[in-house]
Design a protein around this motif. Structure first.
Motif, PDB file in Angstrom:
ATOM      1  N   ASP A  50       0.818  -1.216   0.000  1.00  0.00           N
ATOM      2  CA  ASP A  50       0.000   0.000   0.000  1.00  0.00           C
ATOM      3  C   ASP A  50       0.850   1.263   0.000  1.00  0.00           C
ATOM      4  O   ASP A  50       0.369   2.341  -0.375  1.00  0.00           O
ATOM      5  CB  ASP A  50      -0.921   0.024   1.224  1.00  0.00           C
ATOM      6  CG  ASP A  50      -1.999  -1.031   1.168  1.00  0.00           C
ATOM      7  OD1 ASP A  50      -2.398  -1.407   0.041  1.00  0.00           O
ATOM      8  OD2 ASP A  50      -2.441  -1.491   2.235  1.00  0.00           O
ATOM      9  N   LEU A  51       2.113   1.161   0.410  1.00  0.00           N
ATOM     10  CA  LEU A  51       2.953   2.349   0.571  1.00  0.00           C
ATOM     11  C   LEU A  51       3.849   2.551  -0.649  1.00  0.00           C
ATOM     12  O   LEU A  51       5.075   2.493  -0.584  1.00  0.00           O
ATOM     13  CB  LEU A  51       3.798   2.223   1.844  1.00  0.00           C
ATOM     14  CG  LEU A  51       3.020   2.026   3.146  1.00  0.00           C
ATOM     15  CD1 LEU A  51       3.971   1.976   4.333  1.00  0.00           C
ATOM     16  CD2 LEU A  51       1.977   3.120   3.334  1.00  0.00           C
ATOM     17  N   MET A  52       3.230   2.824  -1.769  1.00  0.00           N
ATOM     18  CA  MET A  52       3.974   3.003  -3.016  1.00  0.00           C
ATOM     19  C   MET A  52       4.729   4.334  -2.989  1.00  0.00           C
ATOM     20  O   MET A  52       4.276   5.323  -2.411  1.00  0.00           O
ATOM     21  CB  MET A  52       3.008   2.974  -4.202  1.00  0.00           C
ATOM     22  CG  MET A  52       3.705   3.000  -5.550  1.00  0.00           C
ATOM     23  SD  MET A  52       2.521   2.846  -6.917  1.00  0.00           S
ATOM     24  CE  MET A  52       3.646   2.779  -8.304  1.00  0.00           C
ATOM     25  N   GLN A  53       5.898   4.356  -3.624  1.00  0.00           N
ATOM     26  CA  GLN A  53       6.667   5.593  -3.758  1.00  0.00           C
ATOM     27  C   GLN A  53       7.421   5.583  -5.084  1.00  0.00           C
ATOM     28  O   GLN A  53       7.799   4.529  -5.603  1.00  0.00           O
ATOM     29  CB  GLN A  53       7.643   5.764  -2.594  1.00  0.00           C
ATOM     30  CG  GLN A  53       8.720   4.703  -2.474  1.00  0.00           C
ATOM     31  CD  GLN A  53       9.679   4.967  -1.321  1.00  0.00           C
ATOM     32  OE1 GLN A  53       9.602   6.009  -0.666  1.00  0.00           O
ATOM     33  NE2 GLN A  53      10.570   4.037  -1.069  1.00  0.00           N
ATOM     34  N   THR A  72      23.572  15.491  -5.274  1.00  0.00           N
ATOM     35  CA  THR A  72      22.335  14.927  -5.815  1.00  0.00           C
ATOM     36  C   THR A  72      21.150  15.814  -5.460  1.00  0.00           C
ATOM     37  O   THR A  72      21.035  16.292  -4.325  1.00  0.00           O
ATOM     38  CB  THR A  72      22.081  13.518  -5.264  1.00  0.00           C
ATOM     39  OG1 THR A  72      23.216  12.695  -5.519  1.00  0.00           O
ATOM     40  CG2 THR A  72      20.852  12.888  -5.914  1.00  0.00           C
ATOM     41  N   LEU A  73      20.251  16.021  -6.417  1.00  0.00           N
ATOM     42  CA  LEU A  73      19.000  16.756  -6.212  1.00  0.00           C
ATOM     43  C   LEU A  73      17.880  15.930  -6.827  1.00  0.00           C
ATOM     44  O   LEU A  73      17.992  15.472  -7.968  1.00  0.00           O
ATOM     45  CB  LEU A  73      19.079  18.132  -6.868  1.00  0.00           C
ATOM     46  CG  LEU A  73      17.823  19.002  -6.780  1.00  0.00           C
ATOM     47  CD1 LEU A  73      17.541  19.387  -5.329  1.00  0.00           C
ATOM     48  CD2 LEU A  73      17.974  20.255  -7.641  1.00  0.00           C
ATOM     49  N   GLY A  74      16.800  15.735  -6.071  1.00  0.00           N
ATOM     50  CA  GLY A  74      15.724  14.901  -6.583  1.00  0.00           C
ATOM     51  C   GLY A  74      14.379  15.240  -5.971  1.00  0.00           C
ATOM     52  O   GLY A  74      14.256  16.140  -5.133  1.00  0.00           O
ATOM     53  N   ALA A  75      13.358  14.509  -6.406  1.00  0.00           N
ATOM     54  CA  ALA A  75      11.992  14.683  -5.911  1.00  0.00           C
ATOM     55  C   ALA A  75      11.367  13.313  -5.719  1.00  0.00           C
ATOM     56  O   ALA A  75      11.663  12.369  -6.458  1.00  0.00           O
ATOM     57  CB  ALA A  75      11.166  15.509  -6.894  1.00  0.00           C
ATOM     58  N   MET A  76      10.488  13.221  -4.720  1.00  0.00           N
ATOM     59  CA  MET A  76       9.876  11.944  -4.370  1.00  0.00           C
ATOM     60  C   MET A  76       8.414  12.157  -3.997  1.00  0.00           C
ATOM     61  O   MET A  76       8.077  13.147  -3.333  1.00  0.00           O
ATOM     62  CB  MET A  76      10.629  11.310  -3.199  1.00  0.00           C
ATOM     63  CG  MET A  76      10.045  10.009  -2.694  1.00  0.00           C
ATOM     64  SD  MET A  76      10.274   8.642  -3.852  1.00  0.00           S
ATOM     65  CE  MET A  76      12.018   8.309  -3.581  1.00  0.00           C
ATOM     66  N   GLU A  77       7.559  11.228  -4.437  1.00  0.00           N
ATOM     67  CA  GLU A  77       6.166  11.201  -3.979  1.00  0.00           C
ATOM     68  C   GLU A  77       5.899   9.849  -3.339  1.00  0.00           C
ATOM     69  O   GLU A  77       6.234   8.807  -3.900  1.00  0.00           O
ATOM     70  CB  GLU A  77       5.195  11.451  -5.124  1.00  0.00           C
ATOM     71  CG  GLU A  77       3.730  11.386  -4.665  1.00  0.00           C
ATOM     72  CD  GLU A  77       2.765  12.037  -5.628  1.00  0.00           C
ATOM     73  OE1 GLU A  77       1.771  11.366  -5.996  1.00  0.00           O
ATOM     74  OE2 GLU A  77       2.989  13.203  -6.011  1.00  0.00           O
ATOM     75  N   GLN A  78       5.281   9.876  -2.150  1.00  0.00           N
ATOM     76  CA  GLN A  78       4.957   8.657  -1.406  1.00  0.00           C
ATOM     77  C   GLN A  78       3.453   8.588  -1.209  1.00  0.00           C
ATOM     78  O   GLN A  78       2.822   9.573  -0.807  1.00  0.00           O
ATOM     79  CB  GLN A  78       5.690   8.669  -0.063  1.00  0.00           C
ATOM     80  CG  GLN A  78       7.207   8.683  -0.234  1.00  0.00           C
ATOM     81  CD  GLN A  78       7.946   8.825   1.074  1.00  0.00           C
ATOM     82  OE1 GLN A  78       7.514   9.537   1.977  1.00  0.00           O
ATOM     83  NE2 GLN A  78       9.086   8.155   1.192  1.00  0.00           N
ATOM     84  N   ASN A  79       2.884   7.419  -1.491  1.00  0.00           N
ATOM     85  CA  ASN A  79       1.439   7.234  -1.414  1.00  0.00           C
ATOM     86  C   ASN A  79       1.063   6.234  -0.334  1.00  0.00           C
ATOM     87  O   ASN A  79       1.890   5.466   0.158  1.00  0.00           O
ATOM     88  CB  ASN A  79       0.888   6.739  -2.758  1.00  0.00           C
ATOM     89  CG  ASN A  79       1.003   7.775  -3.855  1.00  0.00           C
ATOM     90  OD1 ASN A  79       1.260   8.943  -3.583  1.00  0.00           O
ATOM     91  ND2 ASN A  79       0.823   7.351  -5.093  1.00  0.00           N
ATOM     92  N   ASN A  80      -0.212   6.234   0.002  1.00  0.00           N
ATOM     93  CA  ASN A  80      -0.801   5.224   0.876  1.00  0.00           C
ATOM     94  C   ASN A  80      -2.160   4.854   0.305  1.00  0.00           C
ATOM     95  O   ASN A  80      -3.069   5.686   0.267  1.00  0.00           O
ATOM     96  CB  ASN A  80      -0.948   5.757   2.307  1.00  0.00           C
ATOM     97  CG  ASN A  80      -1.368   4.676   3.285  1.00  0.00           C
ATOM     98  OD1 ASN A  80      -2.069   3.726   2.915  1.00  0.00           O
ATOM     99  ND2 ASN A  80      -0.948   4.804   4.533  1.00  0.00           N
ATOM    100  N   SER A  81      -2.263   3.623  -0.199  1.00  0.00           N
ATOM    101  CA  SER A  81      -3.501   3.124  -0.839  1.00  0.00           C
ATOM    102  C   SER A  81      -3.934   4.031  -1.982  1.00  0.00           C
ATOM    103  O   SER A  81      -5.129   4.297  -2.170  1.00  0.00           O
ATOM    104  CB  SER A  81      -4.615   2.995   0.203  1.00  0.00           C
ATOM    105  OG  SER A  81      -4.245   2.099   1.228  1.00  0.00           O
TER     106      SER A  81
END
Length: 262
Positions: A50-53, A72-81
């Motif tokens: 359920d914890l997709m990223q 390093t420079l980056g971006a991240m999105e983390q989901n739940n369901s």
């Protein structure tokens, strides 16, 4: 390069363990990478589908005779369901200059706020860390670090605590200085001082630590280590003394330790 499984990426180490696919491509001194997978479960660290990223990063590396660095420079999105849990950018830099000066820094800037109508809100600097270490010679080295951290808000995973966490949106800060001295072979002396503080004067603490070690004791052999730690906070003061002696009893088969702590 491709990595499949659970792994911490040293170029973006603040993200922590990643369950999934990591791919990276180099273009000379430049590199770019993608991450697609899952966060470990927040309560038991097991795999949680359920914890997709997912995210991406770009970076620059440099290596010459007296200089080595990664940025390093980056971006991240983390989901739940399927719903956005956290969205943020991150930065990390590490470098070594003339094999004497080491620098490490990182920060995270959160961009998502589900509480506001536009789900964007004001960016929050949730993590800032800077470490500088210098080796004077083979006998003496010291380091100085600073960190400032806020509570990371996962808007889906921790939804019942969001209002309390945002109301207590205070940066916990700290500084730490460390020195290590090796006056002779097999002898080590060192100490550190660290201070924790925040803007409302709560959770303050001062910590003093010192040690003495002999890695090879003359005549009787074995290793000896003595440590002293003093901590003063808003509500408690502690003094901790400890000594340890260890040595092999049967070479390569059996070791023994004597340890005392007050």
């Amino acid at each position: 390069t491709f990595v499949l499984g659970r792994k911490i990426n040293p170029k973006v180490s603040s993200i922590g363990a990643i369950d999934g696919l990591q791919a990276e491509k180099s273009f000379g001194n430049f590199y770019t990478g993608i991450i697609a997978g899952f966060r470990p479960d927040i309560s038991d660290y097991n795999f949680n589908p359920d914890l997709m990223q997912y995210g991406a990063y770009v970076g620059l590396k440099s290596q010459t005779k007296g200089f080595y660095s990664h940025t390093t420079l980056g971006a991240m999105e983390q989901n739940n369901s399927g719903n956005v849990d956290r969205r943020y950018t991150y930065f990390q830099h590490s470098s070594t200059i003339a094999q004497k000066l080491n620098i490490f820094s990182s920060f995270e800037l959160d961009l998502y706020n589900q509480v506001t109508a536009d789900s964007v809100g004001k960016p929050r600097l949730t993590n800032l860390y800077i470490l500088v270490g210098y080796r004077i010679n083979r006998m003496v080295d010291f380091s100085l670090s600073y960190n400032s951290r806020k509570q990371i808000v996962y808007y889906e995973t921790l939804k019942t605590d969001i209002e309390r966490m945002l109301d207590d949106d205070i940066a916990r800060q700290g500084i730490r200085a460390t020195v290590n001295i090796r006056p002779a072979n097999y002898i080590g002396i060192g100490g550190s001082y660290s201070k924790r503080f925040q803007s409302n004067d709560l959770n303050k603490s001062d910590n003093l630590n010192g040690y003495l070690s002999f890695s090879k004791i003359p005549w009787i052999d074995g290793r000896f280590y003595a440590n002293y730690n003093r901590n003063i906070s808003n509500y408690m003061q502690t003094n901790i003394y400890s000594v340890r002696y260890s040595r092999p009893i049967i070479k390569m088969k059996l070791d023994g330790d004597i340890y005392y702590r007050l």
